[in-house]
Design a protein around this motif. Structure first.
Motif, PDB file in Angstrom:
ATOM      1  N   GLU A 134       0.820  -1.192   0.000  1.00 50.79           N
ATOM      2  CA  GLU A 134       0.000   0.000   0.000  1.00 50.79           C
ATOM      3  C   GLU A 134       0.866   1.260   0.000  1.00 50.79           C
ATOM      4  O   GLU A 134       0.591   2.232  -0.713  1.00 50.79           O
ATOM      5  N   ALA A 135       1.921   1.241   0.796  1.00 49.00           N
ATOM      6  CA  ALA A 135       2.846   2.375   0.827  1.00 49.00           C
ATOM      7  C   ALA A 135       3.508   2.561  -0.531  1.00 49.00           C
ATOM      8  O   ALA A 135       3.677   3.696  -1.002  1.00 49.00           O
ATOM      9  N   LEU A 136       3.885   1.459  -1.157  1.00 42.92           N
ATOM     10  CA  LEU A 136       4.523   1.546  -2.466  1.00 42.92           C
ATOM     11  C   LEU A 136       3.566   2.121  -3.506  1.00 42.92           C
ATOM     12  O   LEU A 136       3.955   2.961  -4.331  1.00 42.92           O
ATOM     13  N   ALA A 137       2.307   1.689  -3.472  1.00 41.89           N
ATOM     14  CA  ALA A 137       1.315   2.237  -4.398  1.00 41.89           C
ATOM     15  C   ALA A 137       1.139   3.735  -4.179  1.00 41.89           C
ATOM     16  O   ALA A 137       1.045   4.517  -5.132  1.00 41.89           O
ATOM     17  N   THR A 138       1.106   4.150  -2.922  1.00 42.72           N
ATOM     18  CA  THR A 138       0.970   5.575  -2.613  1.00 42.72           C
ATOM     19  C   THR A 138       2.171   6.351  -3.133  1.00 42.72           C
ATOM     20  O   THR A 138       2.026   7.455  -3.678  1.00 42.72           O
ATOM     21  N   ALA A 139       3.370   5.779  -2.979  1.00 45.92           N
ATOM     22  CA  ALA A 139       4.579   6.437  -3.473  1.00 45.92           C
ATOM     23  C   ALA A 139       4.528   6.604  -4.984  1.00 45.92           C
ATOM     24  O   ALA A 139       4.899   7.657  -5.521  1.00 45.92           O
ATOM     25  N   ARG A 140       4.077   5.568  -5.679  1.00 48.41           N
ATOM     26  CA  ARG A 140       4.026   5.628  -7.135  1.00 48.41           C
ATOM     27  C   ARG A 140       3.026   6.682  -7.597  1.00 48.41           C
ATOM     28  O   ARG A 140       3.268   7.424  -8.554  1.00 48.41           O
ATOM     29  N   VAL A 141       1.872   6.750  -6.946  1.00 47.81           N
ATOM     30  CA  VAL A 141       0.857   7.742  -7.324  1.00 47.81           C
ATOM     31  C   VAL A 141       1.370   9.155  -7.085  1.00 47.81           C
ATOM     32  O   VAL A 141       1.150  10.061  -7.886  1.00 47.81           O
ATOM     33  N   ALA A 142       2.068   9.348  -5.957  1.00 42.76           N
ATOM     34  CA  ALA A 142       2.556  10.679  -5.592  1.00 42.76           C
ATOM     35  C   ALA A 142       3.895  11.016  -6.250  1.00 42.76           C
ATOM     36  O   ALA A 142       4.402  12.119  -6.056  1.00 42.76           O
ATOM     37  N   LEU A 143       4.468  10.083  -7.013  1.00 46.72           N
ATOM     38  CA  LEU A 143       5.785  10.288  -7.632  1.00 46.72           C
ATOM     39  C   LEU A 143       6.804  10.701  -6.574  1.00 46.72           C
ATOM     40  O   LEU A 143       7.558  11.664  -6.729  1.00 46.72           O
TER      41      LEU A 143
END
Length: 489
Positions: free
Chosen positions: A275-284
């Motif tokens: 989930e953290a990784l997905a958030t990082a990818r969305v937020a660049l």
């Protein structure tokens, strides 16, 4: 195994509703680009799917309620830690066989948005039903949701920014100077105060973990994490605030994932890190991405997936290089070394350890992430000890573990217990039962303050090794005290 993207749809009394969760996951890629990514992912797991832009369009339009088995395997490979419902689909039993006939339309579960939101996809958490996709002739049971995901998404479906901010209160956070006080009811969208509260929640959890370990904290951390993603769902008026919320929510997901990891809940930890990784990818956000991959690597090593540990650590290093932190790259090299050790690749491990030590020697700098406050001389020695232990070099492992216990700042009580437990185990396996028992007794003294399943598991292993040496000095005392430990809940 071959699979076709052609599906047969039967009419439905309700028009299809878009699968906004899946659309978010596509991000900025075109349907054709995303379809190509699906085909590449399929090849990685020896699956064959004929995915094209039209198929992606049908999924996003809601025409395909549940993918066939081949696509399911590919999607879950692309988005590890998620379930089909996280991807916007309904369980297979809702569209096929006895489950669908018995339950009827009312039983179709809510499909909620993933843990991030954008203006173009508002309302993704609303329930919807769509046309049937007749996929595979076999029925399967619903996949079980992980408890943490269920709780988090259930909260999001009805949360507001005000409720979310107030939910951070149990961690002693201040709004307007008053700990635990809710913000004014007129505040409809999160702002600087909420972003600051979220950042403080992350610091507070890390501080408590450093001192007391994870076991007593994990379940308490569920509410702040739900609140964090509800704040994201509410949307900030300013981009700078939105960026802070994304980073804060992602860092909180990593921290809660660590609490799950340290308390032995590996499946939950994997979900939180994804989930953290997905958030990082969305937020660049490359810093958050590096952190998420760093912890994913550590978890993979502990879960017995050393090759994944190496790959995750290498991915973290790619994300971290532009950040300018030699200390961060040093830690990530140690994560990679741990993976190589798990693969029994001594050369790869030694090369990564050499790189970690050289990078560490460059010293700290302003670019070092705040979360790395634990990484000092003691951590470097302790992680190296774990590598030698995995390679079966017990003497070198014990030397580094002893060094770690001497160098450890007493503030980090959990780490002191961890490195001392590592020392006890290494000494026991190196043939020094009396010294191992003495170290084990020191760990038992610390367990009044530290609640960590990881430390307890290490002690249990040491006790098994020492059983044949009960007559050695101090061993009987250690074994008796260890046996008297209260069992974890």
């Amino acid at each position: 195994m071959a699979s076709s993207s052609v599906t047969v749809s039967s009419p439905s009394p309700r028009p299809p509703r878009p699968n906004l969760a899946f659309r978010r996951l596509r991000g900025r890629r075109s349907p054709g680009e995303f379809a190509a990514a699906v085909r590449r992912a399929a090849r990685e797991i020896d699956e064959r799917v004929s995915c094209d832009a039209r198929y992606i369009g049908r999924v996003e339009a809601g025409e395909i309620r549940c993918p066939n088995y081949a696509y399911e395997r590919v999607f879950l490979h692309m988005f590890p830690g998620r379930t089909l419902t996280d991807l916007g689909f309904v369980p297979r039993s809702a569209v096929r066989g006895r489950g669908a006939r018995a339950a009827g339309p009312a039983a179709v579960p809510h499909t909620t948005s993933p843990p991030y939101a954008s203006r173009e996809t508002d309302g993704a958490h609303e329930p919807y039903t769509t046309t049937h996709d007749l996929n595979d002739p076999h029925e399967v049971d619903d996949r079980n949701h992980e408890e943490s995901d269920v709780q988090r998404r259930a909260f999001m479906s009805g949360g507001t920014a005000t409720v979310a901010a107030a939910s951070l209160g149990p961690w002693g956070l201040a709004f307007g100077g008053t700990a635990g006080a809710a913000p004014p009811r007129s505040a409809r969208r999160p702002g600087e105060a909420e972003a600051g509260a979220l950042e403080e929640a992350v610091r507070r959890i890390r501080l408590l973990d450093d001192r007391h370990g994870a076991d007593g904290l994990y379940r308490r951390a569920a509410a702040p994490l739900r609140a964090a993603y509800a704040l994201l769902d509410a949307g900030a008026a300013r981009q700078a605030t939105a960026d802070r919320l994304h980073t804060g929510a992602g860092e909180l997901a990593v921290s809660v994932g660590w609490l799950a990891h340290d308390s032995g809940r590996f499946d939950d930890a994997r979900s939180h890190y994804a989930e953290a990784l997905a958030t990082a990818r969305v937020a660049l956000d490359p810093a958050l991405e590096a952190h998420a991959f760093c912890n994913t690597s550590f978890l993979a090593r502990d879960a017995g997936r050393p090759r994944e540990a190496v790959r995750a650590a290498q991915a973290a290093q790619v994300a971290a290089r532009p950040l300018g932190s030699a200390r961060l790259l040093s830690l990530l090299a140690l994560r990679e070394a741990g993976g190589w050790a798990g693969l029994a690749d001594r050369t790869g491990c030694e090369q990564a350890l050499t790189r970690a030590q050289a990078l560490y020697g460059r010293g700290p700098c302003d670019a070092d992430p705040e979360w790395m406050s634990f990484y000092g001389d003691a951590e470097l020695a302790g992680l190296e000890a774990q590598c030698w232990s995995a390679l079966g070099d017990w003497q070198r492992a014990a030397h580094q573990a002893h060094r770690a216990t001497r160098l450890q700042d007493p503030h980090f009580t959990r780490n002191l217990a961890l490195f001392t437990a590592e020392l006890a185990d290494d000494l026991a396996r190196a043939g020094h039962p009396d010294e191992a028992a003495a170290a084990g007794l020191r760990v038992l003294d610390l367990l009044d303050e530290v609640q960590s399943s990881r430390v307890r598991t290490m002690l249990a292993g040491t006790a098994r090794v020492l059983l044949p040496h009960r007559r050695a000095s101090g061993v009987s005392d250690f074994l008796d005290r260890h046996r008297a430990l209260p069992r974890s809940a």
